[in-house]
Design an enzyme around this catalytic site. Structure first.
Site, short mmCIF file in Angstrom:
data_model
loop_
_atom_site.label_atom_id
_atom_site.label_comp_id
_atom_site.label_asym_id
_atom_site.label_seq_id
_atom_site.Cartn_x
_atom_site.Cartn_y
_atom_site.Cartn_z
N LYS A 112 0.76 -0.89 -0.13
CA LYS A 112 0.51 -0.18 0.24
C LYS A 112 0.76 1.22 0.11
O LYS A 112 0.66 2.58 -0.96
CB LYS A 112 -0.90 -0.31 0.97
CG LYS A 112 -2.41 -0.67 1.01
CD LYS A 112 -3.40 -0.32 2.68
CE LYS A 112 -4.02 -1.44 1.55
NZ LYS A 112 -5.58 -1.61 2.91
N LYS A 195 -5.94 -9.88 -6.91
CA LYS A 195 -7.11 -9.72 -5.76
C LYS A 195 -8.11 -8.24 -6.40
O LYS A 195 -7.98 -7.27 -6.75
CB LYS A 195 -6.71 -9.76 -4.39
CG LYS A 195 -6.79 -8.53 -3.95
CD LYS A 195 -6.85 -8.62 -2.54
CE LYS A 195 -7.21 -7.09 -1.54
NZ LYS A 195 -6.97 -6.43 0.02
N LYS A 198 -10.61 -2.79 -3.60
CA LYS A 198 -11.42 -1.46 -3.81
C LYS A 198 -10.26 0.07 -4.46
O LYS A 198 -10.70 1.08 -4.67
CB LYS A 198 -12.09 -0.95 -2.55
CG LYS A 198 -11.18 -0.84 -1.33
CD LYS A 198 -12.45 0.53 -0.47
CE LYS A 198 -11.05 0.22 0.88
NZ LYS A 198 -11.95 -1.15 1.69
N1 AQP Z 1 -10.75 -10.00 -3.23
C1 AQP Z 1 -10.51 -10.11 -2.06
N2 AQP Z 1 -11.75 -11.51 -1.79
C2 AQP Z 1 -11.20 -12.82 -1.00
N3 AQP Z 1 -11.22 -11.54 0.49
C3 AQP Z 1 -11.12 -10.01 0.81
N4 AQP Z 1 -11.21 -9.29 1.18
C4 AQP Z 1 -10.65 -8.04 0.40
N5 AQP Z 1 -11.06 -8.16 -0.89
C5 AQP Z 1 -10.73 -9.20 -0.29
C6 AQP Z 1 -11.83 -9.21 2.80
O1 AQP Z 1 -12.82 -8.27 3.01
C7 AQP Z 1 -12.23 -8.17 4.24
C8 AQP Z 1 -12.24 -6.78 4.23
O2 AQP Z 1 -11.38 -6.01 4.27
P1 AQP Z 1 -10.85 -4.07 4.93
O3 AQP Z 1 -12.05 -3.87 5.82
O4 AQP Z 1 -9.60 -4.80 5.37
O5 AQP Z 1 -11.19 -4.35 2.92
P2 AQP Z 1 -10.08 -3.93 2.35
O6 AQP Z 1 -8.82 -4.34 3.21
O7 AQP Z 1 -9.78 -2.35 2.78
O8 AQP Z 1 -10.57 -4.35 1.20
P3 AQP Z 1 -9.83 -4.23 -0.23
O9 AQP Z 1 -10.94 -4.05 -1.30
O10 AQP Z 1 -8.53 -5.84 0.02
O11 AQP Z 1 -8.90 -3.12 -0.17
P4 AQP Z 1 -7.57 -2.15 -0.36
O12 AQP Z 1 -7.63 -2.18 -1.39
O13 AQP Z 1 -7.15 -0.79 0.41
O14 AQP Z 1 -6.59 -3.59 0.56
C9 AQP Z 1 -10.77 -8.99 4.93
O15 AQP Z 1 -11.55 -9.65 5.74
C10 AQP Z 1 -10.65 -8.66 3.55
O16 AQP Z 1 -9.62 -9.76 3.72
#
Ligand code: AQP
Length: 332
Positions: A112, A195, A198
């Site tokens: 990140k 993966k 967002k």
């Molecule tokens: N692609 C994915 N497949 C399976 N599980 C996923 N999670 C996120 N993306 C996938 C799971 O969602 C939960 C919430 O995670 P979070 O609040 O940390 O959300 P996040 O990580 O901000 O979501 P993103 O899309 O993964 O954001 P970025 O891109 O910012 O990293 C967790 O249990 C996570 O494992």
């Protein structure tokens, strides 16, 4: 009843299919057997810059979505992280138990912070996994339902719990990750080896739970596949088709083998078209229910107040033990 705990960040207007199929769907199922604590991680959200008004809105949207997808406020404590101050307080104690090098090894920080350069990343983003350890350990849960991307953070949580227990006195339970293999990593529809995320996915690669259902259907129909034209589950060689089968299976409750059989001898067009229909059928009522809940802010805030009260009682008791064991003098 044994406890489960998990959290999600309010950093988008909608949860996406990765969040839902990877983690949130398990939250709903686990309510049956466990005592659940589910929180909206607004402290984590501000590790990157947030517009205050948008953050507030998204926090309530997150709560509405959790309830709409089946988290039952009567059985589960749903709360906002910043309303339970013990998270930040235990976070500090655990930071003091974490080695700098140990924190540095967390790959999500590396990923990140890679974009803007490490200098542009906040210290909060760096210590994020330690706050996450505090979020978890406060409730002494047996299981933490998450996606595969969180496995390393769970390992750190267990290490810190063990370190505290041996340095002071047994205080924390070592929690287990609860990761469903089939949906542990939902991938980007346009870049199916990455993966679904967002922050990293393009709009056409990600299916948002609150998108217009027709838009979601279109994204599914335009998903990247391969040139073999055989519907077969093979994540290594056919990541796009395999991801569609995973989503199809999770939403319909049918096995992947059953789907492979149904689409044998038929093209990807049929698979995508029919999966798009399944997706529309799933997201349409979800969206309606979320919008209804958002119209009833009094109900939402009351659910969150009660959730914070129940969570706060547990968190307060754990922090009291921790402070006493660390050597802090209690208020007379
Ligand atoms: N692609 C994915 N497949 C399976 N599980 C996923 N999670 C996120 N993306 C996938 C799971 O969602 C939960 C919430 O995670 P979070 O609040 O940390 O959300 P996040 O990580 O901000 O979501 P993103 O899309 O993964 O954001 P970025 O891109 O910012 O990293 C967790 O249990 C996570 O494992």
């Amino acid at each position: 009843r044994p406890r489960v705990l998990s959290g999600i960040q309010p950093t988008a207007d909608s949860f996406h299919f990765g969040n839902y199929l990877g983690a949130l769907r398990q939250w709903v199922d686990l309510q049956e057997e466990y005592e659940p604590f589910f929180f909206i991680a607004d402290l984590h959200a501000i590790t990157v810059e947030q517009d205050p008004k948008v953050l507030r809105e998204r926090t309530l949207r997150a709560a509405a979505q959790l309830i709409a997808m089946g988290i039952d406020p009567a059985r589960s404590s749903i709360f906002i992280q910043s309303q339970v101050p013990e998270h930040a307080q235990l976070g500090w104690v655990l930071q003091c138990l974490t080695g700098f090098g140990e924190a540095r090894r967390m790959t999500q920080f590396k990923d990140k912070s890679a974009k803007g350069g490490e200098g542009a990343a906040s210290v909060g983003l760096f210590t994020y996994p330690i706050l996450q350890a505090a979020d978890i350990l406060l409730y002494r849960p047996h299981y933490v339902p998450v996606g595969e991307d969180q496995r390393q953070h769970l390992e750190l949580t267990r290490d810190l719990a063990h370190r505290f227990n041996t340095r002071y006195k047994k205080t924390f339970r070592l929690p287990e990750p609860y990761i469903l293999k089939a949906t542990a990593k939902i991938t980007d529809l346009q870049d199916p080896t990455a993966k679904m995320s967002k922050s990293a996915s393009s709009p056409s690669g990600i299916v948002e739970m609150l998108d217009d259902p027709n838009v979601s259907a279109k994204k599914i129909r335009s998903a990247v596949t391969d040139s073999e034209a055989v519907v077969r589950f093979d994540p290594e060689n056919k990541p796009g088709v395999s991801n569609l089968l995973t989503i199809y299976s999770a939403l319909s409750g049918r096995t992947v083998a059953d789907l492979e059989e149904e689409y044998a001898g038929r093209g990807y067009g049929d698979l995508k078209k029919e999966l798009a229909e399944v997706v529309v059928e799933f997201v349409t009522p979800f969206r309606e229910r979320t919008l209804e809940l958002l119209d009833d802010q009094a109900y939402l805030t009351e659910v969150l107040r009660q959730g914070a009260e129940r969570a706060g009682a547990v968190a307060e008791a754990t922090l009291r033990d921790v402070y006493q064991r660390v050597g802090f003098v209690a208020v007379a």
